[in-house]
Scaffold this motif. Structure first.
Motif, PDB file in Angstrom:
ATOM      1  N   GLY A 119      -9.531  -6.936 -52.369  1.00  0.00           N
ATOM      2  CA  GLY A 119      -8.540  -7.369 -51.389  1.00  0.00           C
ATOM      3  C   GLY A 119      -7.188  -6.720 -51.591  1.00  0.00           C
ATOM      4  N   ALA A 120      -6.736  -6.680 -52.829  1.00  0.00           N
ATOM      5  CA  ALA A 120      -5.428  -6.095 -53.112  1.00  0.00           C
ATOM      6  C   ALA A 120      -5.436  -4.589 -52.867  1.00  0.00           C
ATOM      7  N   LEU A 121      -6.500  -3.924 -53.224  1.00  0.00           N
ATOM      8  CA  LEU A 121      -6.585  -2.481 -53.009  1.00  0.00           C
ATOM      9  C   LEU A 121      -6.597  -2.160 -51.514  1.00  0.00           C
ATOM     10  N   TRP A 122      -7.369  -2.936 -50.759  1.00  0.00           N
ATOM     11  CA  TRP A 122      -7.430  -2.735 -49.307  1.00  0.00           C
ATOM     12  C   TRP A 122      -6.044  -2.907 -48.674  1.00  0.00           C
ATOM     13  N   LEU A 123      -5.347  -3.969 -49.049  1.00  0.00           N
ATOM     14  CA  LEU A 123      -4.025  -4.228 -48.490  1.00  0.00           C
ATOM     15  C   LEU A 123      -3.008  -3.173 -48.932  1.00  0.00           C
ATOM     16  N   ALA A 124      -3.097  -2.727 -50.181  1.00  0.00           N
ATOM     17  CA  ALA A 124      -2.174  -1.697 -50.669  1.00  0.00           C
ATOM     18  C   ALA A 124      -2.373  -0.391 -49.902  1.00  0.00           C
ATOM     19  N   ILE A 125      -3.622  -0.007 -49.673  1.00  0.00           N
ATOM     20  CA  ILE A 125      -3.895   1.215 -48.911  1.00  0.00           C
ATOM     21  C   ILE A 125      -3.390   1.071 -47.481  1.00  0.00           C
ATOM     22  N   GLU A 126      -3.612  -0.095 -46.895  1.00  0.00           N
ATOM     23  CA  GLU A 126      -3.124  -0.330 -45.527  1.00  0.00           C
ATOM     24  C   GLU A 126      -1.604  -0.224 -45.462  1.00  0.00           C
ATOM     25  N   LYS A 127      -0.906  -0.829 -46.404  1.00  0.00           N
ATOM     26  CA  LYS A 127       0.559  -0.772 -46.422  1.00  0.00           C
ATOM     27  C   LYS A 127       1.051   0.663 -46.650  1.00  0.00           C
ATOM     28  N   LEU A 128       0.336   1.405 -47.477  1.00  0.00           N
ATOM     29  CA  LEU A 128       0.714   2.783 -47.747  1.00  0.00           C
ATOM     30  C   LEU A 128       0.542   3.659 -46.516  1.00  0.00           C
ATOM     31  N   LEU A 129      -0.559   3.466 -45.787  1.00  0.00           N
ATOM     32  CA  LEU A 129      -0.839   4.302 -44.613  1.00  0.00           C
ATOM     33  C   LEU A 129      -0.040   3.888 -43.380  1.00  0.00           C
ATOM     34  N   ASP A 130       0.405   2.635 -43.303  1.00  0.00           N
ATOM     35  CA  ASP A 130       1.127   2.144 -42.129  1.00  0.00           C
ATOM     36  C   ASP A 130       2.637   2.374 -42.184  1.00  0.00           C
ATOM     37  N   ARG A 131       3.140   2.826 -43.290  1.00  0.00           N
ATOM     38  CA  ARG A 131       4.594   2.998 -43.383  1.00  0.00           C
ATOM     39  C   ARG A 131       5.017   4.277 -42.651  1.00  0.00           C
ATOM     40  N   SER A 132       6.226   4.266 -42.168  1.00  0.00           N
ATOM     41  CA  SER A 132       6.790   5.417 -41.456  1.00  0.00           C
ATOM     42  C   SER A 132       7.231   6.482 -42.450  1.00  0.00           C
ATOM     43  N   GLU A 133       7.407   7.686 -41.960  1.00  0.00           N
ATOM     44  CA  GLU A 133       7.870   8.803 -42.788  1.00  0.00           C
ATOM     45  C   GLU A 133       9.241   8.473 -43.378  1.00  0.00           C
ATOM     46  N   GLY A 134       9.383   8.588 -44.678  1.00  0.00           N
ATOM     47  CA  GLY A 134      10.658   8.340 -45.336  1.00  0.00           C
ATOM     48  C   GLY A 134      10.952   6.876 -45.607  1.00  0.00           C
ATOM     49  N   GLU A 135      10.161   5.985 -45.088  1.00  0.00           N
ATOM     50  CA  GLU A 135      10.372   4.546 -45.319  1.00  0.00           C
ATOM     51  C   GLU A 135       9.938   4.200 -46.747  1.00  0.00           C
ATOM     52  N   PRO A 136      10.737   3.411 -47.452  1.00  0.00           N
ATOM     53  CA  PRO A 136      10.336   3.041 -48.821  1.00  0.00           C
ATOM     54  C   PRO A 136       9.109   2.123 -48.792  1.00  0.00           C
ATOM     55  N   LEU A 137       8.404   2.122 -49.903  1.00  0.00           N
ATOM     56  CA  LEU A 137       7.225   1.249 -50.012  1.00  0.00           C
ATOM     57  C   LEU A 137       7.666  -0.204 -50.033  1.00  0.00           C
ATOM     58  N   SER A 138       6.929  -1.032 -49.323  1.00  0.00           N
ATOM     59  CA  SER A 138       7.287  -2.449 -49.240  1.00  0.00           C
ATOM     60  C   SER A 138       6.962  -3.171 -50.557  1.00  0.00           C
ATOM     61  N   PRO A 139       7.619  -4.285 -50.815  1.00  0.00           N
ATOM     62  CA  PRO A 139       7.323  -5.065 -52.037  1.00  0.00           C
ATOM     63  C   PRO A 139       5.871  -5.540 -52.075  1.00  0.00           C
ATOM     64  N   ILE A 140       5.283  -5.757 -50.899  1.00  0.00           N
ATOM     65  CA  ILE A 140       3.877  -6.190 -50.863  1.00  0.00           C
ATOM     66  C   ILE A 140       2.974  -5.131 -51.495  1.00  0.00           C
ATOM     67  N   PHE A 141       3.288  -3.860 -51.271  1.00  0.00           N
ATOM     68  CA  PHE A 141       2.507  -2.778 -51.871  1.00  0.00           C
ATOM     69  C   PHE A 141       2.518  -2.904 -53.391  1.00  0.00           C
ATOM     70  N   TRP A 142       3.696  -3.126 -53.967  1.00  0.00           N
ATOM     71  CA  TRP A 142       3.812  -3.227 -55.423  1.00  0.00           C
ATOM     72  C   TRP A 142       3.122  -4.485 -55.949  1.00  0.00           C
ATOM     73  N   VAL A 143       3.208  -5.566 -55.208  1.00  0.00           N
ATOM     74  CA  VAL A 143       2.505  -6.796 -55.606  1.00  0.00           C
ATOM     75  C   VAL A 143       0.991  -6.547 -55.601  1.00  0.00           C
ATOM     76  N   CYS A 144       0.524  -5.793 -54.624  1.00  0.00           N
ATOM     77  CA  CYS A 144      -0.903  -5.468 -54.556  1.00  0.00           C
ATOM     78  C   CYS A 144      -1.336  -4.639 -55.756  1.00  0.00           C
ATOM     79  N   LEU A 145      -0.509  -3.700 -56.171  1.00  0.00           N
ATOM     80  CA  LEU A 145      -0.848  -2.897 -57.349  1.00  0.00           C
ATOM     81  C   LEU A 145      -0.924  -3.764 -58.605  1.00  0.00           C
ATOM     82  N   VAL A 146      -0.023  -4.722 -58.720  1.00  0.00           N
ATOM     83  CA  VAL A 146      -0.070  -5.655 -59.854  1.00  0.00           C
ATOM     84  C   VAL A 146      -1.345  -6.492 -59.783  1.00  0.00           C
ATOM     85  N   ALA A 147      -1.709  -6.933 -58.582  1.00  0.00           N
ATOM     86  CA  ALA A 147      -2.936  -7.729 -58.415  1.00  0.00           C
ATOM     87  C   ALA A 147      -4.170  -6.903 -58.772  1.00  0.00           C
ATOM     88  N   VAL A 148      -4.173  -5.624 -58.406  1.00  0.00           N
ATOM     89  CA  VAL A 148      -5.299  -4.752 -58.776  1.00  0.00           C
ATOM     90  C   VAL A 148      -5.395  -4.651 -60.296  1.00  0.00           C
TER      91      VAL A 148
END
Length: 122
Positions: free
Chosen positions: A60-89
């Motif tokens: 679940g965390a890996l799926w959400l992290a990949i989704e957050k990574l692919l859905d971000r705009s060019e130059g937009e910083p990674l969201s905190p949810i992405f980092w939380v997902c990496l910790v969960a993984v």
């Protein structure tokens, strides 16, 4: 009546074996205590839940992290949810590793029982 024989072999320094005969079936077994069987059963239940939780969290965390990574705009910083997902993984991987170690401990106990059986045969 003579075909249905139950006999115990000699006790060796490492334990004993039991040879059971029923009809044409002969089987050598190693006595295991009730406590050993209960411990092996309980550890297998722990392994199951550790692997199940780890698989759920990592997937679940890996799926959400990949989704957050692919859905971000060019130059937009990674969201905190992405980092939380990496910790969960990472935490899921630790729980999975703990389940694997539990499996290895149980396997080692069973191997020791089988080794004592093999050493008595020779």
């Amino acid at each position: 009546m003579a075909d249905n024989v139950f006999e115990a072999n000699t006790t060796f320094s490492s334990g004993s074996t039991i040879t059971t005969s029923y009809g044409t079936i002969n089987q050598e077994v190693v006595p295991v205590t009730k406590d050993q069987l209960i411990e092996m059963k309980e550890s297998s239940v722990e392994e199951f839940w550790q692997f199940a939780v780890a698989e759920f969290v990592v997937a679940g965390a890996l799926w959400l992290a990949i989704e957050k990574l692919l859905d971000r705009s060019e130059g937009e910083p990674l969201s905190p949810i992405f980092w939380v997902c990496l910790v969960a993984v990472a935490l899921g991987a630790v729980v999975g590793w703990a389940g694997f170690r539990q499996l290895q401990r149980r396997k080692t106990k069973i191997d020791k029982i089988l080794e004592s059986f093999d050493s008595e045969k020779s």
